[in-house]
Design a protein around this motif. Structure first.
Motif, PDB file in Angstrom:
ATOM      1  N   ASN A 134       1.913  18.129   6.416  1.00  0.00           N
ATOM      2  CA  ASN A 134       2.232  18.374   7.802  1.00  0.00           C
ATOM      3  C   ASN A 134       2.099  17.333   8.820  1.00  0.00           C
ATOM      4  O   ASN A 134       2.704  17.257  10.070  1.00  0.00           O
ATOM      5  N   ILE A 135       1.387  16.161   8.398  1.00  0.00           N
ATOM      6  CA  ILE A 135       0.891  15.219   9.267  1.00  0.00           C
ATOM      7  C   ILE A 135       2.166  14.285   9.877  1.00  0.00           C
ATOM      8  O   ILE A 135       2.787  14.089   8.839  1.00  0.00           O
ATOM      9  N   SER A 136       2.133  14.120  10.997  1.00  0.00           N
ATOM     10  CA  SER A 136       3.253  13.267  11.462  1.00  0.00           C
ATOM     11  C   SER A 136       2.926  11.918  11.276  1.00  0.00           C
ATOM     12  O   SER A 136       1.925  11.355  11.619  1.00  0.00           O
ATOM     13  N   ALA A 137       3.893  10.743  11.060  1.00  0.00           N
ATOM     14  CA  ALA A 137       3.617   9.346  10.844  1.00  0.00           C
ATOM     15  C   ALA A 137       3.505   8.848  12.103  1.00  0.00           C
ATOM     16  O   ALA A 137       2.635   7.809  12.292  1.00  0.00           O
TER      17      ALA A 137
ATOM     18  N   HIS B 179      -3.251   7.171   6.566  1.00  0.00           N
ATOM     19  CA  HIS B 179      -3.338   6.540   7.820  1.00  0.00           C
ATOM     20  C   HIS B 179      -2.810   7.688   8.982  1.00  0.00           C
ATOM     21  O   HIS B 179      -1.527   8.012   8.720  1.00  0.00           O
ATOM     22  N   LEU B 180      -3.867   8.295   9.774  1.00  0.00           N
ATOM     23  CA  LEU B 180      -3.272   9.320  10.806  1.00  0.00           C
ATOM     24  C   LEU B 180      -2.646   8.649  11.917  1.00  0.00           C
ATOM     25  O   LEU B 180      -3.048   7.672  12.405  1.00  0.00           O
ATOM     26  N   PRO B 181      -1.843   9.397  12.562  1.00  0.00           N
ATOM     27  CA  PRO B 181      -1.178   9.033  13.750  1.00  0.00           C
ATOM     28  C   PRO B 181      -2.153   8.881  14.876  1.00  0.00           C
ATOM     29  O   PRO B 181      -3.282   9.307  15.083  1.00  0.00           O
TER      30      PRO B 181
ATOM     31  N   ILE C 269       0.785  -1.083   0.070  1.00  0.00           N
ATOM     32  CA  ILE C 269      -0.041  -0.252   0.053  1.00  0.00           C
ATOM     33  C   ILE C 269       0.937   1.412  -0.091  1.00  0.00           C
ATOM     34  O   ILE C 269       1.792   1.395   0.828  1.00  0.00           O
ATOM     35  N   GLN C 270       0.569   2.172  -0.717  1.00  0.00           N
ATOM     36  CA  GLN C 270       1.401   3.201  -0.710  1.00  0.00           C
ATOM     37  C   GLN C 270       0.519   4.318   0.179  1.00  0.00           C
ATOM     38  O   GLN C 270      -0.550   4.982  -0.262  1.00  0.00           O
ATOM     39  N   ASP C 271       0.889   4.822   1.327  1.00  0.00           N
ATOM     40  CA  ASP C 271      -0.084   5.566   2.131  1.00  0.00           C
ATOM     41  C   ASP C 271       0.667   6.932   2.161  1.00  0.00           C
ATOM     42  O   ASP C 271       2.070   7.118   2.053  1.00  0.00           O
ATOM     43  N   ARG C 272      -0.091   8.069   2.163  1.00  0.00           N
ATOM     44  CA  ARG C 272       0.273   9.270   1.972  1.00  0.00           C
ATOM     45  C   ARG C 272       1.097   9.719   3.031  1.00  0.00           C
ATOM     46  O   ARG C 272       1.971  10.764   2.948  1.00  0.00           O
ATOM     47  N   VAL C 273       0.983   9.450   4.162  1.00  0.00           N
ATOM     48  CA  VAL C 273       1.745   9.670   5.392  1.00  0.00           C
ATOM     49  C   VAL C 273       2.643   8.528   5.907  1.00  0.00           C
ATOM     50  O   VAL C 273       3.802   8.841   6.312  1.00  0.00           O
TER      51      VAL C 273
ATOM     52  N   GLU D 275      -4.056  20.651  16.271  1.00  0.00           N
ATOM     53  CA  GLU D 275      -2.857  20.957  16.669  1.00  0.00           C
ATOM     54  C   GLU D 275      -2.218  19.607  16.651  1.00  0.00           C
ATOM     55  O   GLU D 275      -0.866  19.305  16.016  1.00  0.00           O
ATOM     56  N   PHE D 276      -2.628  18.718  17.079  1.00  0.00           N
ATOM     57  CA  PHE D 276      -2.367  17.056  17.108  1.00  0.00           C
ATOM     58  C   PHE D 276      -1.893  16.629  15.755  1.00  0.00           C
ATOM     59  O   PHE D 276      -0.910  15.799  15.286  1.00  0.00           O
ATOM     60  N   LEU D 277      -2.605  17.296  14.541  1.00  0.00           N
ATOM     61  CA  LEU D 277      -2.343  16.908  13.174  1.00  0.00           C
ATOM     62  C   LEU D 277      -1.367  17.971  12.446  1.00  0.00           C
ATOM     63  O   LEU D 277      -1.164  17.749  11.191  1.00  0.00           O
ATOM     64  N   ARG D 278      -0.575  18.656  13.436  1.00  0.00           N
ATOM     65  CA  ARG D 278       0.132  19.758  13.064  1.00  0.00           C
ATOM     66  C   ARG D 278      -0.101  20.410  12.049  1.00  0.00           C
ATOM     67  O   ARG D 278       0.453  20.855  11.143  1.00  0.00           O
TER      68      ARG D 278
END
Ligand code: GLU
Length: 302
Positions: free
Chosen positions: A288-291, A224-226, A149-153, A259-262
């Motif tokens: 901007n989202i952190s993995a 997939h979000l942190p 899977i190629q995930d954007r984050v 803020e959590f999602l930067r």
């Protein structure tokens, strides 16, 4: 019917009230969809009636409204779609791609090697259920090949299903259809192009991609979000009644989720939710989202 260029969704299971982790998934999927002028659908994943908490679906929907989310089309409920899931299971069985399995959890635990996702099913019932009188589940046959899977984050994520998971259940022995099957059918039927959800589901994506391939469905794009974790490093989850968000103070929770999602925050605290959403939809930056999982100070350290 034309296929939209972006159709996203938020698919909560009604196992408790909206908590911070699911608010993050709602915010991330909503902003990504709206930023790209896409549609955003809400689907209640109430397949497993044994885990459902009475009133949770309406509490989640009320919270979404209080937070100022708006969705396209009717809300769908997986519990209304079991005929469709049953048809697909029959199709996989008749194609010889799935089979009945009579193994109990105990038998599997005794025979199987433990993988990251639990025991790797060793294929015991592939050539026929060992015990014909036992209530059986239905498993799909996996193949010995890498699925990526190629995930954007999260970037590139691969699994060899035969080696790391084994043939997996698509209908449980108690008759409930499995999440992996239902989610793939619903995403395809609802023409979902983009799946934005928590990283706890990243390891399910190869199973879902595999089912999409078997069933000839198109492949959604994944992000997939942190995960939100507490001060001990544990995932915040609604089953633990952790961190329910207070729909009476939506602005604070939404700013915390951003803020959590930067994400960039408005220079001044907005006075209305409309103002906040308008600003955030324009300002959304998925890159901007952190993995990595982030600590969120919802439950203060004792
Ligand atoms: N129903 C799942 C949950 O609440 C989400 C499924 C998905 O987004 O694919 O965790």
């Amino acid at each position: 019917m034309t296929t939209p260029t972006y159709r996203g969704r938020f698919a909560p299971s009604p196992t408790g009230s909206l908590h911070f982790g699911s608010l993050v998934a709602a915010v991330g999927s909503f902003l990504d969809a709206r930023h790209y002028s896409g549609e955003w659908l809400v689907r209640i994943e109430d397949l497993d009636r044994t885990r459902e908490v009475a009133g949770a679906a309406s509490s989640i929907l009320n919270s979404l409204e209080n937070f100022g989310f708006y969705w396209d089309g009717e809300i769908t409920y997986q519990s209304h779609r079991t005929d469709l899931y049953a048809e697909v299971v029959d199709r996989l069985l008749s194609l010889g791609l799935a089979y009945p399995c009579s193994c109990s959890r105990k038998t599997i635990q005794a025979q199987a090697v433990l993988g990251d996702e639990g025991p790797i099913y060793p294929g015991t019932c592939r050539s026929g259920p060992i015990d014909r009188d036992m209530q059986h589940s239905i498993r799909v046959m996996t193949q010995d090949m890498e699925i990526t899977i190629q995930d954007r984050v999260q970037g590139s994520y691969s699994q060899n299903l035969a080696q790391e998971i084994g043939d997996f259940v698509i209908r449980r022995s108690d008759g409930f259809h499995a999440y992996q099957l239902a989610v793939v059918i619903d995403d395809a039927m609802q023409k979902i192009t983009h799946v934005v959800r928590g990283t706890d589901l990243l390891s399910s994506s190869p199973r879902q991609r595999y089912l999409q391939q078997l069933l000839g469905f198109s492949k959604p794009n994944y992000l997939h979000l942190p995960l939100a974790i507490d001060h001990t490093g544990r995932k915040l989850s609604k089953q633990d009644k952790d961190a329910p968000v207070d729909p009476k103070h939506p602005m604070d929770s939404l700013l915390l989720a951003l803020e959590f999602l930067r994400q960039p925050l408005p220079p001044e605290r907005p006075t209305t939710l409309d103002e906040l959403w308008h600003w955030s939809i324009n300002a959304w930056r998925s890159d901007n989202i952190s993995a990595k999982a982030n600590y969120v100070a919802i439950n203060p350290a004792p």
